[in-house]
Design a protein around this motif. Structure first.
Motif, short mmCIF file in Angstrom:
data_model
loop_
_atom_site.label_atom_id
_atom_site.label_comp_id
_atom_site.label_asym_id
_atom_site.label_seq_id
_atom_site.Cartn_x
_atom_site.Cartn_y
_atom_site.Cartn_z
N LYS A 42 -5.44 -1.27 1.77
CA LYS A 42 -4.21 -1.87 1.22
C LYS A 42 -3.91 -1.31 -0.16
CE LYS A 42 -4.21 -6.36 3.56
NZ LYS A 42 -4.35 -7.81 3.33
N LYS A 43 -4.96 -1.14 -0.98
CA LYS A 43 -4.76 -0.60 -2.32
C LYS A 43 -4.26 0.83 -2.24
CE LYS A 43 -6.92 0.12 -6.81
NZ LYS A 43 -6.03 1.21 -7.09
N ALA A 44 -4.84 1.63 -1.34
CA ALA A 44 -4.42 3.02 -1.20
C ALA A 44 -2.96 3.12 -0.78
CB ALA A 44 -5.31 3.74 -0.19
N VAL A 45 -2.55 2.28 0.16
CA VAL A 45 -1.15 2.28 0.60
C VAL A 45 -0.24 1.86 -0.56
CG1 VAL A 45 0.52 1.13 2.11
CG2 VAL A 45 -1.66 1.94 3.04
N GLY A 46 -0.63 0.83 -1.27
CA GLY A 46 0.16 0.38 -2.41
C GLY A 46 0.28 1.44 -3.48
N ASP A 47 -0.83 2.14 -3.76
CA ASP A 47 -0.81 3.22 -4.75
C ASP A 47 0.14 4.34 -4.32
OD1 ASP A 47 -2.64 1.85 -6.30
OD2 ASP A 47 -4.35 3.09 -5.71
N ALA A 48 0.08 4.69 -3.03
CA ALA A 48 0.94 5.75 -2.51
C ALA A 48 2.41 5.35 -2.62
CB ALA A 48 0.58 6.07 -1.06
N LYS A 49 2.71 4.10 -2.31
CA LYS A 49 4.09 3.62 -2.43
C LYS A 49 4.56 3.68 -3.87
CE LYS A 49 4.32 0.47 1.52
NZ LYS A 49 4.43 -0.94 1.93
N ASP A 50 3.68 3.29 -4.79
CA ASP A 50 4.05 3.33 -6.21
C ASP A 50 4.31 4.76 -6.67
OD1 ASP A 50 3.87 0.59 -6.44
OD2 ASP A 50 1.90 0.61 -7.42
#
Length: 63
Positions: A42-50
């Motif tokens: 979830k953190k990796a996906v959120g970082d990528a979106k950011d």
């Protein structure tokens, strides 16, 4: 912005893993590792979106 994404899953997972190890409950220990992996994802996906959002904003600023 994505710093806290998945943090709850990671903390819950670490707690489950620790309790599982302490009690010899292999299933709980494995569930804990799974929860932690889900939190990291979830953190990796959120970082990528950011990052994608930042690139989009910088491209708009250049136009």
């Amino acid at each position: 912005m994505a710093k806290n994404k998945g943090r709850g899953d990671r903390l819950k997972g670490k707690a489950k893993e620790t309790v599982g190890k302490a009690t010899g409950n292999e299933r709980m220990e494995a569930e804990g590792r799974t929860d932690q992996a889900k939190g990291h994802a979830k953190k990796a996906v959120g970082d990528a979106k950011d990052r994608a959002r930042g690139v989009g904003e910088s491209l708009r600023d250049e136009s």
